[in-house]
Design a protein around this motif. Sequence first.
Motif, mmCIF file in Angstrom:
data_model
loop_
_atom_site.group_PDB
_atom_site.id
_atom_site.type_symbol
_atom_site.label_atom_id
_atom_site.label_comp_id
_atom_site.label_asym_id
_atom_site.label_seq_id
_atom_site.Cartn_x
_atom_site.Cartn_y
_atom_site.Cartn_z
ATOM 1 N N ASN A 281 63.502 20.731 60.046
ATOM 2 C CA ASN A 281 63.364 19.773 58.944
ATOM 3 C C ASN A 281 64.530 18.804 58.815
ATOM 4 O OD1 ASN A 281 60.868 20.553 58.050
ATOM 5 N ND2 ASN A 281 61.626 21.949 56.471
ATOM 6 N N ALA B 242 59.470 14.533 51.509
ATOM 7 C CA ALA B 242 60.550 14.245 52.455
ATOM 8 C C ALA B 242 61.538 13.305 51.782
ATOM 9 C CB ALA B 242 60.005 13.623 53.748
ATOM 10 N N LYS C 135 55.109 13.560 56.940
ATOM 11 C CA LYS C 135 55.425 14.760 56.138
ATOM 12 C C LYS C 135 54.573 14.791 54.869
ATOM 13 C CE LYS C 135 58.450 15.334 59.271
ATOM 14 N NZ LYS C 135 58.088 16.177 60.442
#
Length: 453
Positions: free
Chosen positions: A400, A342, A445
């Motif tokens: 996302n 991420a 994540k």
Amino acid sequence: MLQIILSVGFCVLMLGVMFAVRIWQKKSIKKIYDELKEKDYSYTVLIEGCDWGPAARRIILAPGGRFEDFYPEDFDPKKFSVTVSTERYLQDGKLEYFTKQVEVTGACPCDIDGNPLADFDKVSGDDEENSDDGVNGSHILLTLEYSPVMDETNPFLYNPATQHNEWKNKFDFKIEHPKLPEPITECSDWYSKEAQQFDVIKTGNELTAASWCPPSDGKKHPLIVWLHGAGEGGTDPMIALLGNKVTALIGHEIQEYFGGAYVLCPQNPTVWMQQGDKYYDILEENSPTHVSKYTHSCKKIIDSFISKHADIDRNRIYIGGCSNGGYMTVNMLLNYPGFFAAAYPVCEAYSDSWLSDEDIKALGKVPLWFVAAKNDDTVDPDKHMIPTVRRCLELNGGANIRMSLFDDVHNSFGSYYGHWSWIYLFNNECVSEDDEVLWEWISEKELIEASSK
């Protein structure tokens, strides 16, 4: 006979060498000790990373034998006078030296490390068991007024020639009090408790770096990578740690989300937005590429750091940065797909016009939380973050992608430049409409397949 003479001579020579080495070692140790030990009748400046940069918030006084003369009433802040002589650049680029008095907002006895003593009532001289008339402790801790507009308490100086923040050459304090026979003007040290929890590490290339390691507990821990802005370039990672409040990354509030995370802060000697020999040549119209010259070196530092810490979770490598570092964040994502779990670009300087649809699709595979302020006149969000987020949503959907777009930048001290949206990041104030918290969202994540790396 000759052999005996030679043997004796060799032994004498070796003894002489050993004796000389021993003397040299003692002198070297003494020199190091003399450099590190506190100077008598001196002060130590405690520097803290604030929202706007570093500030000298506290001073530890070492008054020597004079400490015994202090009674509780002598710790009235108004009895202390603190004057600082320092420097600043004027608008015409000239260096100005000035002296200014700084208000003392608090005073108390403390230990040598500046830890305040909770109970420092004067011991009665009539008590036979406690005949010592001195206040408990050995040092005095002064708390100083500070704010974003006080050049006099900022140990950094922005050098227009290098375009970097630097430590001031002149940052001298004079402390006076009625119980002190003469002002204390000798400086023992400048010290930042938060920043000096980081280790400056060897990188093997042109970049420098600082790192922090969580306590070892036999578990895997993620890695947070922070990429500084343009003003924090150079060769001293302490500049990068204090120029923005990067020390917040090792604070309890953020670390708790990750269960303890490693922190790595690479630093380049110029700016991230450089591909050749000139600052910002990446912005030139005839620029053949928008890839930083430091791309490979930055990745090499990250790989090397991971290889030296077996408990880093390779599926949870997170990267982010502000402004120039926000550009570099996007640059690293595009050049090393499938590596980062991420990212959190802040007021990122990667122009949306540089991104093809294929680039946008690639970015869409990485959980991204963008941060900026609407009134940023250094990196216009209408040309950078906003169209990039819009295209990511159109081409990749919204699972996302997150965005924190603030109207402006402010805190309890007042308003700042709209560019300084990283203040919200380090203060853990980036929250979505659905009450998702940036750092918590990032911490959840992870890469599904480690083989992609």
